[in-house]
Design an enzyme around this catalytic site. Structure first.
Site, PDB file in Angstrom:
ATOM      1  N   CYS A   1       5.460  -2.003 -53.775  1.00 58.90           N
ATOM      2  CA  CYS A   1       4.250  -1.182 -53.616  1.00 58.90           C
ATOM      3  C   CYS A   1       4.440   0.166 -54.307  1.00 58.90           C
ATOM      4  O   CYS A   1       4.466   0.235 -55.522  1.00 58.90           O
ATOM      5  CB  CYS A   1       3.893  -1.042 -52.138  1.00 58.90           C
ATOM      6  SG  CYS A   1       2.176  -0.520 -51.869  1.00 58.90           S
TER       7      CYS A   1
ATOM      8  N   GLU B   1       8.776  -7.411 -47.354  1.00 63.12           N
ATOM      9  CA  GLU B   1       9.540  -6.901 -46.214  1.00 63.12           C
ATOM     10  C   GLU B   1       8.703  -6.833 -44.938  1.00 63.12           C
ATOM     11  O   GLU B   1       9.237  -6.601 -43.843  1.00 63.12           O
ATOM     12  CB  GLU B   1      10.131  -5.524 -46.548  1.00 63.12           C
ATOM     13  CG  GLU B   1       9.207  -4.336 -46.374  1.00 63.12           C
ATOM     14  CD  GLU B   1       8.125  -4.187 -47.425  1.00 63.12           C
ATOM     15  OE1 GLU B   1       7.458  -3.134 -47.435  1.00 63.12           O
ATOM     16  OE2 GLU B   1       7.928  -5.113 -48.236  1.00 63.12           O
TER      17      GLU B   1
ATOM     18  N   HIS C   1       3.941  -6.780 -49.932  1.00 63.37           N
ATOM     19  CA  HIS C   1       5.063  -6.343 -49.107  1.00 63.37           C
ATOM     20  C   HIS C   1       5.828  -7.531 -48.515  1.00 63.37           C
ATOM     21  O   HIS C   1       5.555  -7.944 -47.382  1.00 63.37           O
ATOM     22  CB  HIS C   1       4.560  -5.463 -47.965  1.00 63.37           C
ATOM     23  CG  HIS C   1       4.130  -4.098 -48.384  1.00 63.37           C
ATOM     24  ND1 HIS C   1       4.973  -3.007 -48.356  1.00 63.37           N
ATOM     25  CD2 HIS C   1       2.936  -3.640 -48.834  1.00 63.37           C
ATOM     26  CE1 HIS C   1       4.327  -1.933 -48.778  1.00 63.37           C
ATOM     27  NE2 HIS C   1       3.087  -2.291 -49.078  1.00 63.37           N
TER      28      HIS C   1
END
Length: 347
Positions: free
Chosen positions: A162, A291, A289
């Site tokens: 990002c 994660e 994302h």
């Protein structure tokens, strides 16, 4: 007369607070050593200086990953959790600790730029941080970009998610077709004209040479961005990115076909591109994302999916990226050790 508040100087390294007893680490000469931040450990902060003892280096070393934070970055903990679940040793440090030479990126295997809003996106997402890395020189006259280029030349890896992806693009590390680390593409405001927070499906380019994506065909992860639209200026640049398979991730519809249709493609990116690698495959960045999807239970539809398929894996799609790169670094290390042992035996 009311005085203006005294704001901290952003160009000085962070210092331990006096009202935090036990936080300071002082060497025999009386110099304060800045503590490292060992992420996802109990209490978050480590009172031990960064580095390893001789005993620790004598045994098999884990893959060491450095995660930068500060100046509005806010996804460092999820990043660190992903690496710990993948079997690596994550360390979070404030960017100033690197810029001031208290921490060297060369002590790590993977350098990571998390998501967030560095410098408030005031001049555009990733612009200020990229300029800080490109132009700010240390006492030796080197910039952090100089060190990152050497880091990559040494065969190590860089990942940006990002805002971190935006920084790598604005620096020119992605896609870096010329090898001169000059910006060749950009990321700008979403075609929808608004911030997008939604789950998307991604397809991996089967021709990609990135070890981050090895063995992955598709994944589902969330996006959370306002400036994720990749713009590729010039037909030659676009054609070369496609020819070299640097457009490693594409937004897809529910059938798994790359699409420019909103909201499956949340930002209107050229080539429906959600992520890029450089020509070496060592530098990897993406807008979504991974994660944020480390566990099945991160997904808003996990309960229905688990009922329909009780044997469904409880790992999230995003964790595979981190497992891939950690295993790749471990395999590289094993291959190097085997080669050295073979050389010693033959000599």
């Amino acid at each position: 007369m009311e005085q203006n508040p005294q704001l901290p100087d952003q160009h000085t390294p962070p210092r331990p607070q006096h009202d935090d007893p036990g936080h300071e680490v002082v060497d025999r000469e009386g110099n304060i050593k800045l503590p490292g931040f060992k992420s996802v450990d109990l209490g978050h902060e480590s009172t031990e200086p960064l580095g390893h003892s001789a005993e620790a280096t004598a045994v098999k070393q884990p893959v060491r990953t450095l995660i930068l934070t500060g100046f509005g970055i806010n996804c460092e903990e999820e990043f660190a959790a992903a690496y710990q679940l993948a079997g690596a040793e994550p360390t979070i440090v404030h960017l100033n600790q690197v810029l001031h030479g208290h921490v060297s990126i060369h002590d790590y295997d993977i350098l990571n730029f998390p998501g967030g809003f560095s410098f408030g996106d005031d001049l555009g997402s990733g612009v200020v941080l990229a300029n800080k890395l490109r132009y700010r020189k240390n006492a030796e006259g080197r910039t952090l970009l100089d060190d990152i280029k050497q880091f990559i030349a040494n065969g190590k890896f860089v990942m940006g998610i990002c805002n971190g992806f935006q920084v790598l693009v604005k620096l020119g590390l992605l896609p870096n077709l010329s090898g001169n680390v000059t910006p060749e593409v950009t990321l700008t405001h979403n075609a929808s004209g608004r911030y997008e927070d939604r789950w998307v499906r991604l397809k991996v380019n089967p021709k990609s040479n990135s070890p981050f994506l090895k063995g992955i065909d598709s994944m589902e992860v969330p996006v959370r961005h306002g400036e994720g639209r990749l713009i590729i200026k010039g037909e030659e640049t676009l054609a070369e990115i496609e020819a070299r398979a640097l457009n490693c991730l594409a937004y897809t519809d529910f059938d798994g076909s790359p699409t420019d249709v909103y909201p499956h493609n949340p930002n209107g990116a050229d080539l429906n591109c959600a992520g890029l690698t450089d020509t070496t495959g060592q530098v990897f960045g993406l807008m979504p994302h991974p994660e944020a999807f480390l566990s099945l239970y991160n997904h808003p539809d996990w309960a229905r999916r688990k009922r329909q398929n009780p044997g469904l894996s409880e790992e999230g799609d995003g964790l595979r990226l981190f497992r891939n790169i950690v295993e790749h670094v471990q395999s590289q290390r094993s291959a190097t050790t085997s080669h050295q042992e073979a050389h010693q035996f033959s000599s």
